[in-house]
Design a protein around this motif. Structure first.
Motif, PDB file in Angstrom:
ATOM      1  N   ALA A  59       0.830  -1.207   0.000  1.00 22.65           N
ATOM      2  CA  ALA A  59       0.000   0.000   0.000  1.00 22.65           C
ATOM      3  C   ALA A  59       0.867   1.261   0.000  1.00 22.65           C
ATOM      4  O   ALA A  59       0.547   2.254  -0.663  1.00 22.65           O
ATOM      5  CB  ALA A  59      -0.942  -0.002   1.207  1.00 22.65           C
ATOM      6  N   ASP A  60       1.980   1.228   0.749  1.00 21.45           N
ATOM      7  CA  ASP A  60       2.893   2.376   0.782  1.00 21.45           C
ATOM      8  C   ASP A  60       3.503   2.645  -0.592  1.00 21.45           C
ATOM      9  O   ASP A  60       3.623   3.799  -1.026  1.00 21.45           O
ATOM     10  CB  ASP A  60       4.009   2.137   1.797  1.00 21.45           C
ATOM     11  N   PHE A  61       3.913   1.592  -1.282  1.00 25.08           N
ATOM     12  CA  PHE A  61       4.499   1.782  -2.607  1.00 25.08           C
ATOM     13  C   PHE A  61       3.467   2.337  -3.586  1.00 25.08           C
ATOM     14  O   PHE A  61       3.778   3.221  -4.401  1.00 25.08           O
ATOM     15  CB  PHE A  61       5.076   0.464  -3.131  1.00 25.08           C
ATOM     16  N   GLU A  62       2.247   1.841  -3.517  1.00 23.78           N
ATOM     17  CA  GLU A  62       1.206   2.370  -4.393  1.00 23.78           C
ATOM     18  C   GLU A  62       0.910   3.841  -4.064  1.00 23.78           C
ATOM     19  O   GLU A  62       0.674   4.653  -4.959  1.00 23.78           O
ATOM     20  CB  GLU A  62      -0.072   1.532  -4.281  1.00 23.78           C
ATOM     21  N   GLU A  63       0.932   4.170  -2.786  1.00 24.14           N
ATOM     22  CA  GLU A  63       0.690   5.560  -2.404  1.00 24.14           C
ATOM     23  C   GLU A  63       1.806   6.460  -2.924  1.00 24.14           C
ATOM     24  O   GLU A  63       1.543   7.559  -3.435  1.00 24.14           O
ATOM     25  CB  GLU A  63       0.583   5.694  -0.885  1.00 24.14           C
ATOM     26  N   PHE A  64       3.062   6.013  -2.820  1.00 31.34           N
ATOM     27  CA  PHE A  64       4.177   6.818  -3.316  1.00 31.34           C
ATOM     28  C   PHE A  64       4.037   7.030  -4.820  1.00 31.34           C
ATOM     29  O   PHE A  64       4.246   8.139  -5.321  1.00 31.34           O
ATOM     30  CB  PHE A  64       5.505   6.134  -2.987  1.00 31.34           C
ATOM     31  N   HIS A  65       3.661   5.980  -5.537  1.00 31.22           N
ATOM     32  CA  HIS A  65       3.429   6.117  -6.969  1.00 31.22           C
ATOM     33  C   HIS A  65       2.322   7.137  -7.240  1.00 31.22           C
ATOM     34  O   HIS A  65       2.462   7.991  -8.138  1.00 31.22           O
ATOM     35  CB  HIS A  65       3.047   4.755  -7.567  1.00 31.22           C
ATOM     36  N   SER A  66       1.249   7.095  -6.481  1.00 32.43           N
ATOM     37  CA  SER A  66       0.137   8.034  -6.661  1.00 32.43           C
ATOM     38  C   SER A  66       0.567   9.468  -6.383  1.00 32.43           C
ATOM     39  O   SER A  66       0.135  10.402  -7.076  1.00 32.43           O
ATOM     40  CB  SER A  66      -1.032   7.659  -5.746  1.00 32.43           C
ATOM     41  N   LEU A  67       1.416   9.671  -5.367  1.00 30.81           N
ATOM     42  CA  LEU A  67       1.897  11.013  -5.055  1.00 30.81           C
ATOM     43  C   LEU A  67       2.751  11.564  -6.192  1.00 30.81           C
ATOM     44  O   LEU A  67       2.650  12.753  -6.539  1.00 30.81           O
ATOM     45  CB  LEU A  67       2.704  10.997  -3.747  1.00 30.81           C
ATOM     46  N   LEU A  68       3.592  10.717  -6.785  1.00 26.54           N
ATOM     47  CA  LEU A  68       4.383  11.167  -7.931  1.00 26.54           C
ATOM     48  C   LEU A  68       3.469  11.542  -9.094  1.00 26.54           C
ATOM     49  O   LEU A  68       3.687  12.558  -9.767  1.00 26.54           O
ATOM     50  CB  LEU A  68       5.354  10.068  -8.360  1.00 26.54           C
ATOM     51  N   GLN A  69       2.446  10.734  -9.333  1.00 22.66           N
ATOM     52  CA  GLN A  69       1.505  11.054 -10.404  1.00 22.66           C
ATOM     53  C   GLN A  69       0.814  12.390 -10.146  1.00 22.66           C
ATOM     54  O   GLN A  69       0.642  13.197 -11.063  1.00 22.66           O
ATOM     55  CB  GLN A  69       0.469   9.946 -10.542  1.00 22.66           C
ATOM     56  N   HIS A  70       0.400  12.609  -8.905  1.00 24.07           N
ATOM     57  CA  HIS A  70      -0.262  13.868  -8.563  1.00 24.07           C
ATOM     58  C   HIS A  70       0.706  15.031  -8.741  1.00 24.07           C
ATOM     59  O   HIS A  70       0.335  16.073  -9.312  1.00 24.07           O
ATOM     60  CB  HIS A  70      -0.775  13.824  -7.130  1.00 24.07           C
ATOM     61  N   PHE A  71       1.927  14.883  -8.270  1.00 26.73           N
ATOM     62  CA  PHE A  71       2.900  15.975  -8.343  1.00 26.73           C
ATOM     63  C   PHE A  71       3.207  16.340  -9.793  1.00 26.73           C
ATOM     64  O   PHE A  71       3.344  17.514 -10.133  1.00 26.73           O
ATOM     65  CB  PHE A  71       4.183  15.566  -7.608  1.00 26.73           C
ATOM     66  N   PHE A  72       3.315  15.334 -10.647  1.00 21.26           N
ATOM     67  CA  PHE A  72       3.617  15.593 -12.059  1.00 21.26           C
ATOM     68  C   PHE A  72       2.352  15.698 -12.913  1.00 21.26           C
ATOM     69  O   PHE A  72       2.408  15.596 -14.128  1.00 21.26           O
ATOM     70  CB  PHE A  72       4.535  14.497 -12.607  1.00 21.26           C
ATOM     71  N   ARG A  73       1.198  15.893 -12.256  1.00 18.67           N
ATOM     72  CA  ARG A  73      -0.073  16.165 -12.920  1.00 18.67           C
ATOM     73  C   ARG A  73      -0.462  15.044 -13.889  1.00 18.67           C
ATOM     74  O   ARG A  73      -0.738  15.279 -15.064  1.00 18.67           O
ATOM     75  CB  ARG A  73      -0.015  17.506 -13.639  1.00 18.67           C
ATOM     76  N   SER A  74      -0.450  13.832 -13.366  1.00 18.18           N
ATOM     77  CA  SER A  74      -0.912  12.643 -14.095  1.00 18.18           C
ATOM     78  C   SER A  74      -0.277  12.517 -15.478  1.00 18.18           C
ATOM     79  O   SER A  74      -0.962  12.565 -16.508  1.00 18.18           O
ATOM     80  CB  SER A  74      -2.441  12.664 -14.225  1.00 18.18           C
ATOM     81  N   PRO A 289      -0.574  21.523  -2.215  1.00 16.37           N
ATOM     82  CA  PRO A 289      -1.933  21.135  -1.784  1.00 16.37           C
ATOM     83  C   PRO A 289      -2.367  19.824  -2.430  1.00 16.37           C
ATOM     84  O   PRO A 289      -2.029  19.520  -3.570  1.00 16.37           O
ATOM     85  CB  PRO A 289      -2.802  22.305  -2.248  1.00 16.37           C
ATOM     86  N   LEU A 290      -3.115  19.072  -1.667  1.00 13.74           N
ATOM     87  CA  LEU A 290      -3.633  17.777  -2.109  1.00 13.74           C
ATOM     88  C   LEU A 290      -5.109  17.747  -1.754  1.00 13.74           C
ATOM     89  O   LEU A 290      -5.467  17.813  -0.571  1.00 13.74           O
ATOM     90  CB  LEU A 290      -2.874  16.654  -1.401  1.00 13.74           C
ATOM     91  N   GLU A 291      -5.971  17.724  -2.753  1.00 14.02           N
ATOM     92  CA  GLU A 291      -7.403  17.787  -2.484  1.00 14.02           C
ATOM     93  C   GLU A 291      -7.852  16.663  -1.563  1.00 14.02           C
ATOM     94  O   GLU A 291      -8.674  16.861  -0.677  1.00 14.02           O
ATOM     95  CB  GLU A 291      -8.175  17.723  -3.803  1.00 14.02           C
ATOM     96  N   SER A 292      -7.327  15.491  -1.797  1.00 18.03           N
ATOM     97  CA  SER A 292      -7.644  14.365  -0.916  1.00 18.03           C
ATOM     98  C   SER A 292      -6.496  13.374  -0.979  1.00 18.03           C
ATOM     99  O   SER A 292      -5.837  13.238  -2.009  1.00 18.03           O
ATOM    100  CB  SER A 292      -8.953  13.686  -1.344  1.00 18.03           C
ATOM    101  N   ARG A 293      -6.267  12.711   0.133  1.00 13.88           N
ATOM    102  CA  ARG A 293      -5.203  11.725   0.178  1.00 13.88           C
ATOM    103  C   ARG A 293      -5.538  10.576  -0.776  1.00 13.88           C
ATOM    104  O   ARG A 293      -6.697  10.131  -0.843  1.00 13.88           O
ATOM    105  CB  ARG A 293      -5.051  11.189   1.603  1.00 13.88           C
ATOM    106  N   PRO A 294      -4.544  10.095  -1.524  1.00 10.26           N
ATOM    107  CA  PRO A 294      -4.807   8.949  -2.394  1.00 10.26           C
ATOM    108  C   PRO A 294      -5.401   7.800  -1.595  1.00 10.26           C
ATOM    109  O   PRO A 294      -4.977   7.516  -0.470  1.00 10.26           O
ATOM    110  CB  PRO A 294      -3.416   8.583  -2.931  1.00 10.26           C
TER     111      PRO A 294
END
Length: 427
Positions: A59-74, A289-294
């Motif tokens: 779950a942590d690895f998937e969350e880190f991947h999601s944060l990178l996607q959010h930071f680089f705007r999908s 800012p993060l609208e909602s946590r992944p």
């Protein structure tokens, strides 16, 4: 604390792990618990630790991947199969650790390696939850993320960004990153402030001695982190950092020229500003800012099959420890699992290690005939097939229809399974 070494870092001191001439070592005994297996959107995991810790790590690895996607705007990502292998005990991990020059397993808690067809993360539980261990692996995964984005960054920027972003985490409704690296600060402050010229830093290439080993390597990594941290995490510099990225990406300017235009500072002025940054000893955290946590994934683990265990462990052994006997091991796996393309995929990589392009092409072809959905396998096969064609003798050369049809079918399948893999499209 265990020494933390990634495959990329190790590769800088030993140019290629395949160059290690080491006899095969005995595989470890079965783990104390049955192996668990789960597949999530971006990873597969083979784990001998507890179900609770396995779920948390994946779950942590998937969350880190999601944060990178959010930071680089999908961004558009050309995905790559990434296998995580978690050992409950270090003695079980030991036979799968890369070896030092004397042939002894290196003292490490985790490592990462990336090959043409796939990537692998190996770690021991317990230390895998510690911040510095996780950041080593996350650093390398940031590099993989850049590859999947098909970014081609200067070496210093690539490494500095990976270090800064490896600390990325969620705090309430913000993404935070930029936590300082103690080892880097020690290197930069040893014997007083120790910063080299930016011309030197920006000129380092992958084959430079400064990138490969020793004290110069430590200085290169430390200073790359410092520059990126100062530009990204210091509120006064962030707008200049964005201008720098635009100039670097959309002009023919060098890193130094883009820096001077973006920040309005020459090399000496920027070096002085970096020294002041070090001298003050305050390293701000960047927040977005993060609208909602992944949404935390809840991966469904099950007991691993013999095939999943064999593929996970044997891939670690032959790619990270002893490539020399890998083909024998994977020919055996190919015989034991004749319907799976994955042993042939690894055999193609191992043949490439020893420079046998003909055998590599044949194994890629076999993997494709067995239904491989790995786009990198299809691209590897197409590249080797086309490299063998001599078109210089005729300007009117045309591929035979049967080869054209087969390659087109293969690459169409690659695009279908990995739509953003540009190399599939370019072929």
């Amino acid at each position: 604390m265990n020494l933390l070494i990634s495959y990329r870092g190790m590769r800088r001191t030993i140019p290629l792990i395949i160059l290690l001439i080491i006899s095969s070592i005995c595989m470890s005994a079965a783990p104390r618990k049955p192996w668990l297996y789960a597949k999530s959107e971006n990873f597969e995991m083979l784990s001998s630790t507890s179900l609770k810790e396995s779920k948390m790590l994946l779950a942590d690895f998937e969350e880190f991947h999601s944060l990178l996607q959010h930071f680089f705007r999908s961004p558009r990502l050309a995905k790559k199969r990434t296998t995580i292998v978690v050992f409950e005990f270090d003695e079980d991990f030991r036979p799968y650790k890369p070896l030092d020059i004397l042939g002894n397993p290196r003292n490490m808690a985790a490592y990462y390696l990336e090959n043409q067809d796939a990537a692998f993360i190996a770690m021991v539980s317990g230390p895998a939850t510690e911040r510095d261990v996780r950041e080593v692996v996350y650093h390398e995964y940031v590099h993989q993320f850049f590859h999947m984005m098909e970014y081609d960054l200067p070496v210093w920027l690539n490494e500095g960004l990976a270090d800064v972003l490896s600390t990325m985490t969620v705090k309430k409704k913000f993404i935070e990153f930029g936590y300082y690296k103690e080892a880097y600060l020690e290197s930069l402050l040893r014997g007083g402030i120790n910063i080299s010229s930016l011309s030197w830093l920006f000129s380092v290439e992958r084959d430079s001695a400064h990138y490969q080993h020793g004290a110069l390597q430590a200085r290169f990594y430390s200073q790359s982190w410092l520059v990126v941290h100062y530009w990204m995490c210091n509120p006064e510099m962030f707008e200049g950092y964005l201008r720098f990225l635009q100039l670097w990406e959309h002009s023919d300017l060098t890193s130094l020229e883009a820096m001077e235009q973006a920040f309005g500072m020459n090399e000496d002025q920027m070096k002085n500003a970096l020294e002041d940054y070090l001298r003050k000893g305050k390293y701000p955290i960047q927040r977005f800012p993060l609208e909602s946590r992944p949404k935390r994934v809840s991966p469904k683990f099950r007991r691993a099959t013999p095939f999943e265990i064999d593929m996970g462990l044997e891939n670690l052994h032959v790619r990270a420890v002893s490539p020399g006997d890998g083909e024998i091991r994977f020919m055996d796996l190919s015989d034991r699992y004749p319907d799976s393309p994955r042993p042939s995929e690894t055999l193609a990589i191992l043949a490439g290690y020893r420079g046998d392009q003909s055998a590599s092409k044949d194994f890629f072809k076999k993997a494709i005939s067995l239904g491989s959905k790995n786009s990198y396998v299809h691209v590897g096969y197409a590249g080797l097939e086309l490299d063998r064609i001599d078109v210089e003798s005729s300007l009117d050369f045309r591929l035979p229809d049967e080869k054209t049809t087969a390659l087109r079918k293969s690459l169409n399948l690659a695009i279908e399974n990995n739509p953003n893999h540009t190399k599939s499209i370019n072929y």
